[in-house]
Every structure is written in structure tokens, then in C-alpha cells.
Scaffold this motif. Structure first.
Motif, mmCIF file in Angstrom:
data_model
loop_
_atom_site.group_PDB
_atom_site.id
_atom_site.type_symbol
_atom_site.label_atom_id
_atom_site.label_comp_id
_atom_site.label_asym_id
_atom_site.label_seq_id
_atom_site.Cartn_x
_atom_site.Cartn_y
_atom_site.Cartn_z
ATOM 1 N N MET A 187 59.622 -28.484 90.844
ATOM 2 C CA MET A 187 59.044 -28.218 89.701
ATOM 3 C C MET A 187 58.566 -29.515 89.275
ATOM 4 S SD MET A 187 60.055 -26.377 86.238
ATOM 5 C CE MET A 187 60.364 -24.637 87.005
ATOM 6 N N GLU A 188 57.049 -29.638 89.191
ATOM 7 C CA GLU A 188 56.370 -30.719 88.583
ATOM 8 C C GLU A 188 56.769 -31.187 87.153
ATOM 9 O OE1 GLU A 188 52.218 -30.624 89.019
ATOM 10 O OE2 GLU A 188 52.328 -29.680 90.984
ATOM 11 N N GLN A 189 56.509 -32.477 86.396
ATOM 12 C CA GLN A 189 56.969 -32.887 85.289
ATOM 13 C C GLN A 189 56.391 -32.136 84.398
ATOM 14 O OE1 GLN A 189 59.484 -34.808 84.616
ATOM 15 N NE2 GLN A 189 58.905 -34.395 82.488
ATOM 16 N N GLU A 190 54.947 -32.049 84.533
ATOM 17 C CA GLU A 190 54.191 -30.998 83.636
ATOM 18 C C GLU A 190 54.770 -29.634 83.397
ATOM 19 O OE1 GLU A 190 49.700 -29.088 83.335
ATOM 20 O OE2 GLU A 190 50.041 -31.246 83.942
ATOM 21 N N GLN A 191 55.321 -28.954 84.450
ATOM 22 C CA GLN A 191 56.001 -27.796 84.572
ATOM 23 C C GLN A 191 57.393 -27.582 83.661
ATOM 24 O OE1 GLN A 191 55.858 -26.530 88.650
ATOM 25 N NE2 GLN A 191 53.900 -25.680 88.467
ATOM 26 N N GLN A 201 62.008 -19.764 91.111
ATOM 27 C CA GLN A 201 60.996 -19.874 91.791
ATOM 28 C C GLN A 201 60.238 -18.845 92.337
ATOM 29 O OE1 GLN A 201 59.316 -22.792 92.051
ATOM 30 N NE2 GLN A 201 60.773 -23.881 90.542
ATOM 31 N N TYR A 246 57.062 -20.870 90.430
ATOM 32 C CA TYR A 246 56.516 -20.925 89.172
ATOM 33 C C TYR A 246 55.447 -19.761 88.864
ATOM 34 C CZ TYR A 246 55.792 -23.058 84.642
ATOM 35 O OH TYR A 246 55.445 -23.588 83.346
#
Length: 83
Positions: free
Chosen positions: A1-5, A45, A47
Motif C-alpha cells: 500500500m502506498e503512503q498516500e493510501q 487488498q 485497495y
């Protein structure tokens, strides 16, 4: 998962808590499944789609939440003033 998510997932969890709203109630208000809300909160997952996230955010905003963007102190949420 990306930091923004990760940041958005935390905002969604906090916003739902501020509204005292269950995952099921948020899912109904947003027109998505409870599993989609769970995944949006970082518990699975894949997302959710951008459209699902927008619907969840809109439902929380309709319930009185303000999403605060990154401003050097990190993103957050708060409730609108009454009145």
C-alpha cells in the motif's frame, strides 16, 4: 500500500470513529460493500477504486466530517462546527 493510501486509510478510520458510524452503516451511506469499506481502512487488498473512495469520502463529508490535507503536520479529519 502506498503512503498516500495509508494516510487516507487512517483518515477514513478516524472520520468513521468521529461519526460513531459502523463499517456497515458507512457502506450503506456510500453505496459500497462493507468489504470495500474494510479495504479502504487498510484491512485488505486490493485497495478500492477511486470511485469507491470518493463515495466513502462523500458519505463521511455528508455526515459532517472535514478532511484536512497534508499541511506540514500530516493529514487529518475533524467535525464541522454545528450552527
Amino acid at each position: 500500500m502506498e503512503q498516500e493510501q495509508i494516510s487516507l486509510a487512517a483518515q477514513i478510520r478516524a472520520a468513521r470513529a468521529l461519526c460513531a458510524m459502523s463499517q456497515a452503516a458507512l457502506a450503506e451511506a456510500a453505496g459500497v460493500s462493507s468489504m470495500t469499506v474494510k479495504r479502504a481502512e487498510g484491512s485488505g487488498q486490493p485497495y478500492p477504486s477511486d470511485n469507491a473512495i470518493a463515495a466513502i469520502r462523500a458519505a463521511l463529508e455528508a455526515a459532517g466530517v472535514i478532511f484536512i490535507d497534508e499541511n506540514g503536520e500530516g493529514p487529518g479529519v475533524r467535525l464541522k462546527k454545528n450552527g
